[in-house]
Write a protein that holds these residues in place. Structure first.
Motif, short mmCIF file in Angstrom:
data_model
loop_
_atom_site.label_atom_id
_atom_site.label_comp_id
_atom_site.label_asym_id
_atom_site.label_seq_id
_atom_site.Cartn_x
_atom_site.Cartn_y
_atom_site.Cartn_z
N ILE A 1 0.89 -1.17 0.00
CA ILE A 1 0.00 0.00 0.00
C ILE A 1 0.92 1.21 0.00
O ILE A 1 1.53 1.57 1.00
N ILE A 2 1.04 1.81 -1.18
CA ILE A 2 2.10 2.78 -1.43
C ILE A 2 1.56 3.89 -2.32
O ILE A 2 0.61 3.68 -3.08
N ALA A 3 2.16 5.07 -2.22
CA ALA A 3 1.77 6.20 -3.08
C ALA A 3 2.70 6.22 -4.29
O ALA A 3 3.89 6.53 -4.17
N GLY A 4 2.15 5.86 -5.47
CA GLY A 4 2.98 5.82 -6.68
C GLY A 4 4.00 4.71 -6.60
O GLY A 4 3.71 3.59 -6.14
N ASN A 5 5.25 5.03 -7.02
CA ASN A 5 6.32 4.04 -7.00
C ASN A 5 7.42 4.39 -6.01
O ASN A 5 8.49 3.76 -6.01
N GLU A 6 7.19 5.41 -5.16
CA GLU A 6 8.18 5.82 -4.20
C GLU A 6 8.17 4.88 -2.99
O GLU A 6 7.17 4.80 -2.26
N THR B 1 7.15 6.01 0.49
CA THR B 1 5.76 6.31 0.81
C THR B 1 4.97 5.09 1.26
O THR B 1 3.77 5.20 1.55
N ARG B 2 5.61 3.93 1.29
CA ARG B 2 4.86 2.73 1.67
C ARG B 2 4.42 2.84 3.14
O ARG B 2 5.15 3.32 3.99
N SER C 1 -4.81 0.93 -3.44
CA SER C 1 -4.73 2.38 -3.67
C SER C 1 -5.87 3.12 -2.97
O SER C 1 -5.67 4.22 -2.42
N TYR D 1 -5.13 3.55 0.75
CA TYR D 1 -3.96 4.35 1.15
C TYR D 1 -4.34 5.59 1.96
O TYR D 1 -3.81 5.79 3.07
N PRO D 2 -5.23 6.46 1.49
CA PRO D 2 -5.52 7.68 2.27
C PRO D 2 -6.14 7.38 3.64
O PRO D 2 -5.87 8.08 4.62
N HIS E 1 -3.28 5.98 5.84
CA HIS E 1 -2.34 7.07 6.07
C HIS E 1 -2.89 8.04 7.12
O HIS E 1 -2.18 8.48 8.04
#
Length: 318
Positions: free
Chosen positions: A264-269, A272-273, A300, A303-304, A307
């Motif tokens: 569960i990550i934002a994009g590919n960074e 941000t996992r 996805s 994620y919010p 987070h």
């Protein structure tokens, strides 16, 4: 009556010479006729049957005429036979052409039937896909409603976090084809607050026992740990295959053969996992590409929400 018998007896006694004379005359006549016949035959005037040459010629002419008639009839029969044979050949040729046309039509019909069956199968498949996609979109909408409500009301989510997360993960399970036979189960793990070598339980779907909360997958040596380390999905079609990175727990009553872990990550960074979502399936190679994409979509969507929750609890550091 007696007088009549006497008269006949007298006539017989008195006429015996006459009967002898009559027999002699008849014998002489027969001899004379035989002599005449032999003479006429010897001189060629008649044949042995007593027929004259004219009569014999007439008989021959009749026989010849009859023979000619028979020959003509035979020729007619031969012509009729030849005509019948020719007609028979034509009928056989027409029959053969008809059989060829019938076979061609049969092949075309079989081809048409196959095309119709293929189109029917395609239609049914499209109909199934449409129904599946429609149902999937419905489950996604339900999940988004849960997430929107939780994000807009953090206090509500904090009070009902277990139920909200379970509902969302159950919606994800509902999007898996044949989920009743595949028996998928979902868990979410986050970083351990005190250790870097294991992850800790955050949420799970229905179908798990109470031990699921105690399990802490190692960062090295498990599918969830590999997804956490690499920031990429990890799919193991058969956990019994040697050499796969899968954590075999002791005394575990494992009821699955496939496992899919996605970060569960934002994009590919990688930085941000925040968590790893893991889904298990009972059969070997339980999930196809479409189902994996749905798992990624739900990751996805989550994620919010996760987070926000970790941030409110001060567990985003490290």
């Amino acid at each position: 009556m007696e007088d009549l018998l006497k008269l006949l007896d007298r006539f017989d006694q008195s006429s015996g010479w006459f009967m002898d004379f009559l027999a002699l005359v008849m014998a002489a006549a027969v001899v004379a006729m035989l002599g005449i016949h032999i003479h006429r035959f010897a001189t060629g005037k008649t044949d042995w049957l007593g027929r004259t040459p004219q009569e014999e010629d007439a008989s021959g002419q009749v026989a010849l005429m009859q023979l000619e008639v028979c020959r003509n009839e035979n020729e007619d029969l031969k012509k009729q036979l030849a005509l019948s044979l020719a007609e028979n050949q034509d009928l056989l040729r027409l029959l053969k052409e008809f059989e060829q046309e019938t076979e061609t039509l049969k092949n075309r019909l079989e081809t048409s039937d196959k095309k119709v069956a293929a189109l029917k199968e395609l239609y049914e498949e499209l109909d199934r896909r449409f129904a599946d996609e429609t149902y999937t979109m419905t489950q996604i909408m339900y999940a988004m409603d849960e997430i929107n409500l939780a994000v807009s009301n953090p206090e509500y989510f904090e009070r009902n976090r277990v139920d909200v997360c379970m509902n969302i993960l159950d919606y994800l399970i509902n999007t898996i084809k044949d989920f009743r036979s595949k028996q998928p189960r979902v868990t979410i793990h986050v970083r351990h607050p005190d250790r870097d070598d294991v992850l800790i339980h955050y949420a799970h779907s229905t179908g798990h026992n109470h031990w699921v909360k105690r399990y802490q997958p190692p960062v090295d040596g498990s599918a969830a740990g590999k997804a956490w380390r690499t920031g990429t999905p990890v799919y193991i079609p058969d956990v019994n295959e040697p050499g796969v990175e899968y954590h075999r727990k002791e005394h575990s009553q494992r009821l699955y053969r496939s496992i899919l872990s996605v970060p569960i990550i934002a994009g590919n960074e990688l930085s941000t996992r925040i968590a790893v979502l893991t889904m298990t399936g009972a059969p070997v190679d339980a999930f196809d590409k479409t189902e994996m994409e749905r798992v990624l979509l739900f990751a996805s969507l989550l994620y919010p929400l996760i987070h926000m929750d970790l941030g409110r609890r001060g567990e985003m550091n490290g």
